[in-house]
Motif scaffolding. Structure first.
Motif, PDB file in Angstrom:
ATOM      1  N   ASP A   2      50.757 -41.813  11.828  1.00 37.04           N
ATOM      2  CA  ASP A   2      52.184 -40.941  11.047  1.00 37.04           C
ATOM      3  C   ASP A   2      51.858 -39.410  11.425  1.00 37.04           C
ATOM      4  O   ASP A   2      51.602 -38.849  10.651  1.00 37.04           O
ATOM      5  CB  ASP A   2      52.391 -41.262   9.593  1.00 37.04           C
ATOM      6  CG  ASP A   2      53.852 -40.737   9.341  1.00 37.04           C
ATOM      7  OD1 ASP A   2      54.466 -39.990   9.779  1.00 37.04           O
ATOM      8  OD2 ASP A   2      54.260 -41.408   8.339  1.00 37.04           O
ATOM      9  N   ASP A   4      54.149 -37.094  11.838  1.00 41.32           N
ATOM     10  CA  ASP A   4      55.115 -36.243  10.930  1.00 41.32           C
ATOM     11  C   ASP A   4      54.361 -36.089   9.644  1.00 41.32           C
ATOM     12  O   ASP A   4      54.216 -35.002   9.059  1.00 41.32           O
ATOM     13  CB  ASP A   4      56.630 -37.019  10.616  1.00 41.32           C
ATOM     14  CG  ASP A   4      57.241 -36.839  11.922  1.00 41.32           C
ATOM     15  OD1 ASP A   4      56.880 -36.108  12.872  1.00 41.32           O
ATOM     16  OD2 ASP A   4      58.143 -37.805  12.054  1.00 41.32           O
ATOM     17  N   GLN A   7      51.422 -33.842  10.065  1.00 41.34           N
ATOM     18  CA  GLN A   7      51.968 -32.336  10.215  1.00 41.34           C
ATOM     19  C   GLN A   7      52.340 -31.714   8.837  1.00 41.34           C
ATOM     20  O   GLN A   7      52.009 -30.480   8.596  1.00 41.34           O
ATOM     21  CB  GLN A   7      52.974 -32.243  11.192  1.00 41.34           C
ATOM     22  CG  GLN A   7      52.486 -32.539  12.755  1.00 41.34           C
ATOM     23  CD  GLN A   7      53.715 -32.430  13.632  1.00 41.34           C
ATOM     24  OE1 GLN A   7      54.909 -32.904  13.464  1.00 41.34           O
ATOM     25  NE2 GLN A   7      53.294 -32.034  14.915  1.00 41.34           N
ATOM     26  N   ARG A   8      53.077 -32.328   7.972  1.00 42.77           N
ATOM     27  CA  ARG A   8      53.626 -32.029   6.650  1.00 42.77           C
ATOM     28  C   ARG A   8      52.171 -31.691   5.791  1.00 42.77           C
ATOM     29  O   ARG A   8      52.006 -30.577   5.143  1.00 42.77           O
ATOM     30  CB  ARG A   8      54.389 -32.790   6.053  1.00 42.77           C
ATOM     31  CG  ARG A   8      55.719 -32.981   6.354  1.00 42.77           C
ATOM     32  CD  ARG A   8      56.724 -33.822   5.681  1.00 42.77           C
ATOM     33  NE  ARG A   8      56.350 -35.034   5.398  1.00 42.77           N
ATOM     34  CZ  ARG A   8      56.512 -36.298   6.269  1.00 42.77           C
ATOM     35  NH1 ARG A   8      57.145 -36.033   7.175  1.00 42.77           N
ATOM     36  NH2 ARG A   8      56.204 -37.270   5.669  1.00 42.77           N
TER      37      ARG A   8
END
Length: 108
Positions: A2, A4, A7-8
């Protein structure tokens, strides 16, 4: 799996250090901390082809240098292989299973 979420997670980290060879990310370490009393070292990652070249040690040293005045430094890993254990022990980390500390984790 995942990107995303990763990155978060990196964006919300206390600190992130990376190692590169040209345009290739070969190593990464990050920490989560309040900056005062506790620092969790997360995601010490080194590409397999770059292991045993001092990259992980150098990345870990950067995090430890930044967290020098923080009382508790915690590193949890689910890697149970001999080489991983020896690496952390060589960096003066103590395993909780040696009776020195107690650790609890909640696994869903």
């Amino acid at each position: 799996n995942d990107i995303d979420k990763l990155q978060r997670a990196i964006g919300n980290s206390y600190s992130v250090f990376s190692a590169w060879e040209n345009d290739t990310l070969v190593g990464l370490v990050r920490s989560v901390s309040d900056g005062e009393t506790i620092c969790y070292i997360q995601d010490i990652l080194v590409l397999e082809a770059y292991k045993r070249k001092g990259i992980g040690k150098a990345l870990l040293e950067k995090i430890l240098e930044q967290c020098n005045d923080i009382r508790q430094i915690v590193l949890l890993t689910d890697a149970q292989d001999f080489d991983t254990r020896k690496f952390y022990e060589s960096q003066n980390f103590k395993s909780c299973d040696d009776g020195f500390l107690v650790a609890f984790t909640k696994v869903d």
